[in-house]
Design an enzyme around this catalytic site. Structure first.
Site, PDB file in Angstrom:
ATOM      1  N   ASP A  99       3.978  15.757 -12.356  1.00 51.49           N
ATOM      2  CA  ASP A  99       4.954  16.294 -13.316  1.00 51.49           C
ATOM      3  C   ASP A  99       4.396  17.425 -14.172  1.00 51.49           C
ATOM      4  OD1 ASP A  99       3.233  14.852 -14.938  1.00 51.49           O
ATOM      5  OD2 ASP A  99       4.828  14.189 -16.276  1.00 51.49           O
ATOM      6  N   GLU A 100       3.408  18.139 -13.623  1.00 52.56           N
ATOM      7  CA  GLU A 100       2.737  19.161 -14.419  1.00 52.56           C
ATOM      8  C   GLU A 100       2.458  20.402 -13.569  1.00 52.56           C
ATOM      9  OE1 GLU A 100      -1.198  19.022 -17.047  1.00 52.56           O
ATOM     10  OE2 GLU A 100      -0.721  17.168 -15.973  1.00 52.56           O
TER      11      GLU A 100
HETATM   12 MG   LIG Z   1       4.887  14.475 -18.359  1.00 52.97          MG
END
Ligand SMILES: [Mg+2]
Length: 389
Positions: A99-100
């Site tokens: 998620d990055e």
């Molecule tokens: Mg996050």
């Protein structure tokens, strides 16, 4: 630009089940299970719940939360969709985790006149398209951009103007810096070092002397210096293997033995790269060079026996002529990254995951032929294939 999806697992779960919106949500499993919290919503964080905490402890802190088992397949799919949107928008995009992401905007001054409005437009596009919230930080290097994002989780998206990196970092706790864990944080605190500015003010030589190379990097980081490049992310599209028989074969059992070998190699390759697949394509070439292919689907997997069953089914469907076979091949596509962990599997599935881990470990230590299937050996004993890789 550094982007981090807000409470990513929970956000994806809320897309799939909107009734979870506004409620404390804990992703990880049932409260009585052994596992840990993989992700939690803001409403749960208020009660002190954190990622990595035992589920039981999370239950004590927030008994009225909704506990959900993680669905890493969905998270990986949404992660991939974010990566695709970002890769379209910027020339260089790095996927740092599920998620990055980092985008390199240097050298884009012609296309991007105003970086801040470009970034907020990109954010609106992602949030609008995927309905997943995110926070971003904008800075001269990766380290400062990442810290800006984590500060921005509370204060809103941030830009750190060039030349103010050191001043921006100074008031933040040392543990914000990568590489500072519990042990080092305690040591630094014992020396009276609490915030990043305290490190920056120290003599770099002294600090290097105490912590070696790690210390030098840490001191540079504390001063806002980081030259780590952004590594472009290329999604792997497929993995495959094929074999040409030393002599053309007619015997289905020999061909199936070869398929056993090929699917095991492909699945091992997937596991090593931490991917899962749901699409297998089988290829068969007859001695007269007529070639047929067949594609089949399953639930996402990285296991030999599942791929073998698909390959076997394809073979039975397309092997219709009484002509010798020259070559068979197996490839898999529709790959997603495998973010799952062992404790999350239950029962038989957990046993299978353990089995394949052990097989992979034996092969890693003693070579790829150290463990194999009886049917593969049987084919070889018959003297037929002497399969060439
Ligand atoms: Mg996050």
């Amino acid at each position: 630009m550094h982007l981090d999806m807000d409470t990513f697992f929970v956000s994806v779960e809320r897309l799939l089940d909107p009734s979870l919106t506004g409620r404390p949500v804990i992703v990880g499993g049932a409260p009585y299970q052994r596992g840990v919290v993989a992700g939690c919503s803001r409403e749960a964080r208020v009660f002190g719940v954190r990622s990595g905490m035992p589920l039981r402890r999370a239950y004590e802190l927030c008994p009225r939360a909704v506990f959900i088992p993680p669905n890493y397949i969905h998270y990986a799919e949404y992660s991939e969709r974010v990566a695709e949107l970002l890769a379209e928008a910027a020339p260089v995009c790095e996927k740092a985790s599920v998620d990055e992401f980092y985008l390199d905007l240097s050298g884009c001054s012609r296309a991007i006149a105003d970086e801040e409005s470009w970034c907020s437009r990109l954010k609106r596009e992602i949030v609008g398209t995927l309905r997943l919230p995110l926070t971003y930080g904008l800075a001269r290097n990766k380290l400062v951009a990442k810290v800006a994002t984590s500060v921005g989780k509370r204060l809103g998206d941030l830009r750190v103007p060039d030349g103010t990196e050191r001043a921006f970092l100074a008031p933040h706790a040392v543990r914000v810096l990568p590489g500072v864990g519990d042990v080092m944080e305690r040591e630094l605190t014992a020396m009276g070092i609490r915030c990043i500015g305290d490190i920056a003010r120290m003599n770099r030589r002294l600090f290097t002397h105490m912590y070696g190379v790690v210390g030098r990097t840490l001191h540079e980081h504390a001063c806002g210096v980081d030259e780590t490049p952004i590594v472009p992310y290329r999604r792997r599209k497929s993995v495959g293997a094929e074999c040409t028989f030393a002599e053309d074969v007619l015997e289905p059992r020999t061909i199936l033995g070869a398929l056993r070998d090929l699917t095991a190699r492909v699945a091992g390759d997937l596991r090593r790269r931490r991917f899962l697949t749901r699409t297998l394509t089988f290829k068969l070439r007859y001695a007269d060079f007529v070639t047929v292919t067949k594609t089949a689907h399953c639930d996402y997997t990285g296991m030999d026996h599942v791929l073998y069953r698909l390959a076997e089914r394809c073979f039975c469907e397309v092997y219709t002529r009484r002509v010798r076979v020259r070559l068979v091949g197996v490839s898999v596509s529709d790959l997603i990254e495998d973010y799952s962990q062992l404790p999350l599997f239950r029962g038989d599935e957990e046993r299978l995951v353990r089995l394949y881990r052990s097989i992979d470990e034996v092969r890693r230590r003693f070579g790829s032929g150290a463990v194999t299937y009886g049917s593969v050996l049987e084919g070889r004993r018959c003297g037929d294939p002497a399969v060439s890789p």
